[in-house]
Design a protein around this motif. Sequence first.
Motif, PDB file in Angstrom:
ATOM      1  N   PHE A  73       0.831  -1.202   0.000  1.00  0.00           N
ATOM      2  CA  PHE A  73       0.000   0.000   0.000  1.00  0.00           C
ATOM      3  C   PHE A  73       0.868   1.257   0.000  1.00  0.00           C
ATOM      4  O   PHE A  73       1.954   1.290   0.592  1.00  0.00           O
ATOM      5  CB  PHE A  73      -0.919   0.015   1.230  1.00  0.00           C
ATOM      6  N   ASP A  74       0.331   2.297  -0.683  1.00  0.00           N
ATOM      7  CA  ASP A  74       1.013   3.594  -0.738  1.00  0.00           C
ATOM      8  C   ASP A  74       0.500   4.554   0.340  1.00  0.00           C
ATOM      9  O   ASP A  74       1.150   5.566   0.635  1.00  0.00           O
ATOM     10  CB  ASP A  74       0.812   4.242  -2.110  1.00  0.00           C
ATOM     11  N   ALA A  75      -0.673   4.283   0.905  1.00  0.00           N
ATOM     12  CA  ALA A  75      -1.243   5.155   1.943  1.00  0.00           C
ATOM     13  C   ALA A  75      -2.332   4.383   2.681  1.00  0.00           C
ATOM     14  O   ALA A  75      -2.919   3.442   2.140  1.00  0.00           O
ATOM     15  CB  ALA A  75      -1.820   6.438   1.355  1.00  0.00           C
ATOM     16  N   VAL A  76      -2.578   4.796   3.936  1.00  0.00           N
ATOM     17  CA  VAL A  76      -3.644   4.218   4.758  1.00  0.00           C
ATOM     18  C   VAL A  76      -4.584   5.339   5.146  1.00  0.00           C
ATOM     19  O   VAL A  76      -4.148   6.380   5.666  1.00  0.00           O
ATOM     20  CB  VAL A  76      -3.078   3.538   6.025  1.00  0.00           C
ATOM     21  N   LEU A  77      -5.884   5.142   4.882  1.00  0.00           N
ATOM     22  CA  LEU A  77      -6.925   6.075   5.342  1.00  0.00           C
ATOM     23  C   LEU A  77      -7.562   5.430   6.571  1.00  0.00           C
ATOM     24  O   LEU A  77      -8.283   4.437   6.463  1.00  0.00           O
ATOM     25  CB  LEU A  77      -7.954   6.331   4.251  1.00  0.00           C
ATOM     26  N   MET A  78      -7.293   5.995   7.768  1.00  0.00           N
ATOM     27  CA  MET A  78      -7.632   5.328   9.029  1.00  0.00           C
ATOM     28  C   MET A  78      -8.684   6.130   9.799  1.00  0.00           C
ATOM     29  O   MET A  78      -8.416   7.256  10.238  1.00  0.00           O
ATOM     30  CB  MET A  78      -6.368   5.183   9.893  1.00  0.00           C
ATOM     31  N   ASP A  79      -9.895   5.561   9.930  1.00  0.00           N
ATOM     32  CA  ASP A  79     -10.903   6.184  10.771  1.00  0.00           C
ATOM     33  C   ASP A  79     -10.413   6.136  12.226  1.00  0.00           C
ATOM     34  O   ASP A  79      -9.806   5.153  12.666  1.00  0.00           O
ATOM     35  CB  ASP A  79     -12.236   5.437  10.632  1.00  0.00           C
ATOM     36  N   VAL A  80     -10.663   7.194  13.000  1.00  0.00           N
ATOM     37  CA  VAL A  80     -10.143   7.256  14.364  1.00  0.00           C
ATOM     38  C   VAL A  80     -10.982   6.429  15.325  1.00  0.00           C
ATOM     39  O   VAL A  80     -10.450   5.641  16.116  1.00  0.00           O
ATOM     40  CB  VAL A  80     -10.061   8.726  14.837  1.00  0.00           C
ATOM     41  N   GLN A  81     -12.311   6.569  15.264  1.00  0.00           N
ATOM     42  CA  GLN A  81     -13.177   5.868  16.208  1.00  0.00           C
ATOM     43  C   GLN A  81     -13.764   4.624  15.543  1.00  0.00           C
ATOM     44  O   GLN A  81     -14.618   4.724  14.661  1.00  0.00           O
ATOM     45  CB  GLN A  81     -14.300   6.792  16.695  1.00  0.00           C
ATOM     46  N   MET A  82     -13.291   3.430  16.010  1.00  0.00           N
ATOM     47  CA  MET A  82     -13.778   2.146  15.493  1.00  0.00           C
ATOM     48  C   MET A  82     -13.815   1.143  16.634  1.00  0.00           C
ATOM     49  O   MET A  82     -13.033   1.252  17.596  1.00  0.00           O
ATOM     50  CB  MET A  82     -12.842   1.626  14.392  1.00  0.00           C
ATOM     51  N   PRO A  83     -14.706   0.155  16.565  1.00  0.00           N
ATOM     52  CA  PRO A  83     -14.722  -0.910  17.570  1.00  0.00           C
ATOM     53  C   PRO A  83     -13.539  -1.872  17.371  1.00  0.00           C
ATOM     54  O   PRO A  83     -12.791  -1.749  16.402  1.00  0.00           O
ATOM     55  CB  PRO A  83     -16.063  -1.597  17.320  1.00  0.00           C
ATOM     56  N   VAL A  84     -13.372  -2.822  18.268  1.00  0.00           N
ATOM     57  CA  VAL A  84     -12.319  -3.843  18.273  1.00  0.00           C
ATOM     58  C   VAL A  84     -10.954  -3.181  18.484  1.00  0.00           C
ATOM     59  O   VAL A  84     -10.294  -3.370  19.484  1.00  0.00           O
ATOM     60  CB  VAL A  84     -12.329  -4.705  16.989  1.00  0.00           C
ATOM     61  N   MET A  85     -10.491  -2.402  17.490  1.00  0.00           N
ATOM     62  CA  MET A  85      -9.253  -1.620  17.644  1.00  0.00           C
ATOM     63  C   MET A  85      -9.454  -0.277  16.956  1.00  0.00           C
ATOM     64  O   MET A  85      -9.768  -0.229  15.762  1.00  0.00           O
ATOM     65  CB  MET A  85      -8.043  -2.356  17.052  1.00  0.00           C
ATOM     66  N   ASP A  86      -9.310   0.819  17.697  1.00  0.00           N
ATOM     67  CA  ASP A  86      -9.528   2.144  17.118  1.00  0.00           C
ATOM     68  C   ASP A  86      -8.341   2.538  16.248  1.00  0.00           C
ATOM     69  O   ASP A  86      -7.283   1.900  16.253  1.00  0.00           O
ATOM     70  CB  ASP A  86      -9.743   3.186  18.224  1.00  0.00           C
ATOM     71  N   GLY A  87      -8.520   3.629  15.501  1.00  0.00           N
ATOM     72  CA  GLY A  87      -7.516   4.052  14.537  1.00  0.00           C
ATOM     73  C   GLY A  87      -6.216   4.505  15.161  1.00  0.00           C
ATOM     74  O   GLY A  87      -5.132   4.286  14.607  1.00  0.00           O
ATOM     75  N   LEU A  88      -6.263   5.144  16.348  1.00  0.00           N
ATOM     76  CA  LEU A  88      -5.030   5.617  16.972  1.00  0.00           C
ATOM     77  C   LEU A  88      -4.188   4.435  17.454  1.00  0.00           C
ATOM     78  O   LEU A  88      -2.963   4.429  17.285  1.00  0.00           O
ATOM     79  CB  LEU A  88      -5.355   6.553  18.137  1.00  0.00           C
ATOM     80  N   SER A  89      -4.840   3.423  18.054  1.00  0.00           N
ATOM     81  CA  SER A  89      -4.106   2.229  18.496  1.00  0.00           C
ATOM     82  C   SER A  89      -3.493   1.502  17.301  1.00  0.00           C
ATOM     83  O   SER A  89      -2.345   1.037  17.341  1.00  0.00           O
ATOM     84  CB  SER A  89      -5.041   1.285  19.263  1.00  0.00           C
ATOM     85  N   ALA A  90      -4.257   1.415  16.202  1.00  0.00           N
ATOM     86  CA  ALA A  90      -3.751   0.751  15.004  1.00  0.00           C
ATOM     87  C   ALA A  90      -2.544   1.498  14.432  1.00  0.00           C
ATOM     88  O   ALA A  90      -1.562   0.891  13.994  1.00  0.00           O
ATOM     89  CB  ALA A  90      -4.865   0.644  13.965  1.00  0.00           C
ATOM     90  N   THR A  91      -2.605   2.840  14.442  1.00  0.00           N
ATOM     91  CA  THR A  91      -1.489   3.636  13.909  1.00  0.00           C
ATOM     92  C   THR A  91      -0.232   3.434  14.753  1.00  0.00           C
ATOM     93  O   THR A  91       0.879   3.300  14.214  1.00  0.00           O
ATOM     94  CB  THR A  91      -1.864   5.125  13.868  1.00  0.00           C
ATOM     95  N   ARG A  92      -0.394   3.438  16.095  1.00  0.00           N
ATOM     96  CA  ARG A  92       0.764   3.198  16.955  1.00  0.00           C
ATOM     97  C   ARG A  92       1.386   1.821  16.683  1.00  0.00           C
ATOM     98  O   ARG A  92       2.615   1.660  16.687  1.00  0.00           O
ATOM     99  CB  ARG A  92       0.356   3.326  18.423  1.00  0.00           C
ATOM    100  N   ALA A  93       0.530   0.814  16.413  1.00  0.00           N
ATOM    101  CA  ALA A  93       1.037  -0.528  16.098  1.00  0.00           C
ATOM    102  C   ALA A  93       1.753  -0.533  14.746  1.00  0.00           C
ATOM    103  O   ALA A  93       2.769  -1.214  14.574  1.00  0.00           O
ATOM    104  CB  ALA A  93      -0.112  -1.530  16.113  1.00  0.00           C
ATOM    105  N   ILE A  94       1.233   0.206  13.778  1.00  0.00           N
ATOM    106  CA  ILE A  94       1.887   0.295  12.462  1.00  0.00           C
ATOM    107  C   ILE A  94       3.287   0.872  12.617  1.00  0.00           C
ATOM    108  O   ILE A  94       4.265   0.381  12.032  1.00  0.00           O
ATOM    109  CB  ILE A  94       1.041   1.149  11.499  1.00  0.00           C
ATOM    110  N   ARG A  95       3.408   1.935  13.434  1.00  0.00           N
ATOM    111  CA  ARG A  95       4.713   2.592  13.607  1.00  0.00           C
ATOM    112  C   ARG A  95       5.644   1.744  14.476  1.00  0.00           C
ATOM    113  O   ARG A  95       6.850   1.668  14.214  1.00  0.00           O
ATOM    114  CB  ARG A  95       4.534   3.971  14.249  1.00  0.00           C
ATOM    115  N   GLY A  96       5.078   1.101  15.515  1.00  0.00           N
ATOM    116  CA  GLY A  96       5.913   0.383  16.454  1.00  0.00           C
ATOM    117  C   GLY A  96       6.130  -1.075  16.118  1.00  0.00           C
ATOM    118  O   GLY A  96       7.239  -1.499  15.783  1.00  0.00           O
TER     119      GLY A  96
END
Length: 888
Positions: free
Chosen positions: A808-831
Amino acid sequence: MRTFLGEREGRPKLFRTAISVCAATLVALGLLASAKGLYERRIQELQKSIEAQLQSIAKLKARQISVWRRERLADARVLQANRPLIAAARRWLEAVASLREMQETHGYLKEVSRNYKFSGFVLLDPDGQRIDWSKHKGNGRRNVDDTALVKDSLLRHEPELSDIHAVPGARDPFLSLAIPIFHKNTPVGAIVFLIDARDDLLPMAEAWPLPTEGAETLIVRRENDAVLFLSDSKFRADAAMHLRIPLTEINAPAVQAALGRQGEIDGRDDDRGVPVLAAGERVPDTPWVLITKIDAEQALGQARQQARLELAGLLIMLSASALVFSGVADAKKRRHEKELAQREAFERSILDNAGAAIVAATEDGIIRLFNPEAERLTGYAAAEMIDKQTPERYHDVDEIAARAKALSTQIGEIVEPGFPVFVAMARHAKSEPGEWTFVQKNGRRVPVVMTITASRDGTGAVTGFLALARDISERRAMELALQAEHARLQESFRLLAVAKKAAEAANSAKGEFLANMSHEIRTPMNSVLGAAQLLRAESLSVEQTELVTQILEAGRTLLGVINDILDFSKVEAGQLRIDRQPFALEETLARVGSLLGNAAHAKDLSLHIECAPELHSAVLMGDALRLEQILINLVGNAVKFTARGDVWLRVTALTLTSSAARLRFEVQDTGVGIDAEKASRLFEPFIQADSAITRRFGGTGLGLSISKRLVELMGGAIGAEGAVGKGSTFWFELPFDLQPEGSLAAQASPQHANVGPRLSGLRCLVADDIPMNRVVIKQMLAREGAQATLAVDGQQALQYLQAEPKAFDAVLMDVQMPVMDGLSATRAIRGELGLTELPVIALTAGVLPEQRQQTDEAGCTDFLRKPVDLEELVAMLLRIAAPRCREK
């Protein structure tokens, strides 16, 4: 023969006569010399007596002033132990006190000043900078610089009392009493209470035992090459802090005393130049010298007259008989006795009018002196005490025992309960004031502050003790009242803290509600407007295109109402922030014209935008988005409320320099106009000029209120003028800093012809829990040539990236989502995944700066606010993702 004999007889007679005359002359001369010597000795005796009286007064007053200073320092230590007062002042100095706490602390300090009879106060930081102050007899805004006093007090961790000084511009004599304030041994500042010397200290020094026209008491100190008067003179009311006598005036008593001479000082008056008799005494622990003086002519004039009469009478008596000599001797004895009686009366007058209990005792404690104030404070008559009792008679037995135990520990030697308790410190040449309890004859207890000093002979041996005591019942009562007030203030602070905590909780709840409302409202609006944008781009019939356009316009109108409500909520919650970035004024005006030009054209209105020539290329520092919001609101209202004619937007410079400007924006129309009486209320929330406007034109009534808040946040002013049926003019003025021309980097997105796909080959991962949102964004991307892989939450997005990290060239990430929200997912992508270069764009309905900050902290590259606009989406992907795609 007879002649010869006659001559012989006449010569001895003449000789005898001459001898008699000579003898009489010698006797007369001897008598005159004796009388003159007697006259001079008589004058000298009287002068010595007067000088001794002056010296007694000087010593007593110097001691009284020294006791007064110690009492003021004792007051300061009491206030230093006042925890609520010190805590309130400390919170203010540490800049953590609320406005209400600061107001209460100011009132508390004023009350303390009144109760302790201080003239005022100043609250200072450790560098001597004023934080708060009260006005006083001098000028409260021009107090003397107490920086050195505060630093000395903080260094010693003890209260400090200043020298007598003048308030600048007023020359009133004041003293400063500094109380240091610490927090965990770190200095945070000081409270300085101001003492008006004319109201408190100087009257005690200037009071004379008996009314005497030519007598006075002065306080002076040496200052460089002169002597400065610290108190007023009876003969010159403006002497204090004003009159200076050069040290070269060596005959002036003030100069002699300032140069170190103590005791008898004769010379000429410091200011008037007349001969005076004087005495000087240094005040312990100060640079002050106390001078008592009386005009020599007044003091000795009557004595000289009396001595002359005595001389004449003496000559007559000496020439008459020896009995006269005896009478003169008796008269001299009587005069001497009369002088002694006068001196005793003079000294008794001093004791009776001292204003303090004075008790003198022998080395073993037997009372020898007991003045009227001592009788009043103890209830015992002097006759009951003198030569019969010791001070133990009127002291509390338990208090004596407790003090004996404490003193034994303090000085390292056994102090027996009894009279030794009172004089133990004085024997060691220490005379600090202490608080004691007098038990009166009737059993009533009187709190006093008492200072005891030792009298010593020429060898330094103790010969007796002198005690000065003052009644502090009134002060104790004030302290009890202050303690009650402290308790009340503590309770107020506690309730204030509870209220503050509740307010913060309410504000937090309001902010959370605002964030949730934003998400819940904007999320479905994203689907509505996104679908409408996609649908309008399809091949539709004219009727279908018109319907879709109506949906878009209605949706954008609804979004404007939502934005108004959310913006107003942010203003009310104190969460609206102003950003400062460089922007081109012409570009902002052009965007306003572009956005509202079609609306004006649709109503056959002419929209004119006029900008002063000197502002055409101006680059301003400010919040361009908020400026645009205000202009769109005002111009949009003008278009909405104008049926025919013109709308003008004019920008002029009220002031303009190379680095700053104050601009005036005016929006004028030819519409319905406004009632002048209602114009001021238009900027209140939910207010419109007429209730019929709401029915005819719609709107929330919040736009002008929000504009007013924005203008005020940016440091400007806003207003409106007009008349019903004649149009209206809305204006606002704002200050801006100016940037040099050419300093604004090109920020506009590259312009693309609206033909062909603009995102060809771009691969995007879209994570959103709302199915319709996913579909709308996928179709937007597909229309522009991009491929989209859809994920229902952050966890699924991570799974896709784990499987194919470079897919993928970019991720469009909604912030508020069930199971795992967008901010937690972004931190996992970076970390966890280590994809630090992969662009992640947050899709959020959040309206608060804190929410934007959270996306930055989580590692998002940028963010798009819902509802997502197709052009904004394309521009952002072109900016941050297209270069990555081309590199592949």
